[in-house]
Enzyme design. Sequence first.
Site, PDB file in Angstrom:
ATOM      1  CB  ALA A  11      -0.929   0.011   1.213  1.00  0.00           C
ATOM      2  NE  ARG A  16      14.783   5.379  -0.114  1.00  0.00           N
ATOM      3  CZ  ARG A  16      15.368   4.350   0.489  1.00  0.00           C
ATOM      4  NH1 ARG A  16      14.747   3.747   1.496  1.00  0.00           N
ATOM      5  NH2 ARG A  16      16.546   3.913   0.083  1.00  0.00           N
ATOM      6  CD  GLN A  74      -2.397   0.631   5.368  1.00  0.00           C
ATOM      7  OE1 GLN A  74      -1.557   0.443   4.489  1.00  0.00           O
ATOM      8  NE2 GLN A  74      -2.062   0.770   6.649  1.00  0.00           N
ATOM      9  N   GLY A  79       0.367   2.386   9.198  1.00  0.00           N
ATOM     10  CA  GLY A  79       1.394   1.445   9.606  1.00  0.00           C
ATOM     11  C   GLY A  79       1.123   0.032   9.133  1.00  0.00           C
ATOM     12  N   GLY A 140      14.704  -2.841  12.371  1.00  0.00           N
ATOM     13  CA  GLY A 140      14.238  -3.261  13.680  1.00  0.00           C
ATOM     14  C   GLY A 140      15.043  -4.453  14.162  1.00  0.00           C
ATOM     15  CD  GLU A 155       9.919  -1.185  13.778  1.00  0.00           C
ATOM     16  OE1 GLU A 155      10.582  -0.574  12.922  1.00  0.00           O
ATOM     17  OE2 GLU A 155       9.486  -2.332  13.596  1.00  0.00           O
ATOM     18  CG  ASN A 170      11.231  -7.789  12.056  1.00  0.00           C
ATOM     19  OD1 ASN A 170      10.981  -8.911  11.610  1.00  0.00           O
ATOM     20  ND2 ASN A 170      10.296  -6.873  12.257  1.00  0.00           N
ATOM     21  CE  LYS A 334       7.816  -8.701 -37.551  1.00  0.00           C
ATOM     22  NZ  LYS A 334       6.469  -8.895 -38.176  1.00  0.00           N
ATOM     23  CG  ASN A 360      23.320 -18.820 -48.883  1.00  0.00           C
ATOM     24  OD1 ASN A 360      24.113 -19.102 -48.008  1.00  0.00           O
ATOM     25  ND2 ASN A 360      23.385 -17.687 -49.576  1.00  0.00           N
TER      26      ASN A 360
END
Length: 450
Positions: A11, A16, A74, A79, A140, A155, A170, A334, A360
């Site tokens: 969620a 970053r 959420q 958290g 943590g 934590e 953790n 392709k 060929n």
Amino acid sequence: MSDFAAIILAAGKGTRMKSDLHKVLHPIAGKPMLMHLLDSFDGLSPTHTIVVVGDKREQLDAALADRDIVTALQEPQHGTAHAALQARDALSGFSGNILVCFGDCPMVQADTVRKLLAALEDGAKVAVLGFRPEDPLAYGRIIADADGTVRKMVEYKDASEEERACDLCNSGLIVAHTDDMWPLLDAVDNNNAQGEYYLPDVATGAIARGDLVRVVETDPAEVAGINSRAELAEAEARWQNDRREQAMAEGASLKAPETVYFCWDTQLGRDVTIDPNVVFGQGVSVADGVHIKAFSHLEGATLATGAQAGPFARLRPGAVLEEGAFVGNFVEMKKATLGPGAKASHLTYLGDTTVGEGANIGAGTITCNYDGYFKYQTTIGARAFIGSNSALIAPVNIGADAIVAAGSTVSRDVDDGELRMVRAEQLVKPGWADRFHDAMRKKKKAAKSK
């Protein structure tokens, strides 16, 4: 093993990453990191899989549309423990073990989850996954006895200096039975430095009520979270290194392993040789004894036993090299099949084409398959010879044993055994070039004298 359900937390905003694409949909080896995790969990045959979503929910719903997976929203985000609780309605009526993990830890393996579940079978009420990184950073901490009994989960921001000195960290993965998971989640409060409901407090709550909590340790690379482009690149590098080692262990020769890049679904046979700087896209299958030469790029291609490609070959989706076929430098294919022993040695484009056995294809040959609106098929028969710098304008059939003379532009079918020569009549003017050069030199000299 009792019934098992997985709750995957996805969620977060992933700020970053600085991306319009949801963090867990960024690919590793061509596959979104969330799909790596889901594919691994498939080996556990989960009764339910719930992905908790929030930011960019529509992207995750679309990505999961063809899977038997439920999403739970959420909103707002308070958290990780709060996130896990959002899956409760989707698991209404389910009784069994629950794993809660993060969607940005894509390399967690099914065997590791089995070890966590085994800890529950051995009497633990809660099991958590720990690791010992070279630099514990701000992870943590898990304070545990030598036998894996957890005494405290804390934590980093709430840890004492003594607790921060512990190197058992953790990972965020936690398992418990529904009879324990839901009450423990309900009991989590936000009395901490961040004011959030932390998932590790499930273990803390279990310890407080006298329950046995166990930690299972794993390699740091397996639980490395991906929160930035740099971490994504590190995960890609780890995956590629592991895949190269696997390829060589299974009988492939990589001349410069660090320069070869595989896709998640690349299939390699035995005695395959891969030269430096080869890149595999999705959907490539390589049979025994194939040689892929340097600087080649393959995607959606199939190479049969003994085929060769490159150097500098580009095989796009639908390219098929049958047994002993060969494409050389600067050949592009392709939706094209090169029959057994057929070859296109250099500077050729084969699109929407079928080439027969032993044919060929000369240098500079182009199959002109597109008129700006539709694609058309070219068929080249067995043992046909296509001279250099020829253009085959589809739809067109070149018969078996036919010869297309160099420099021809062929727009009509060529029968078996026929020679087709399509060239403008040559015009010869003896001495013309000498007179031209003479006149131009005089003109240039006069211009300089002014």
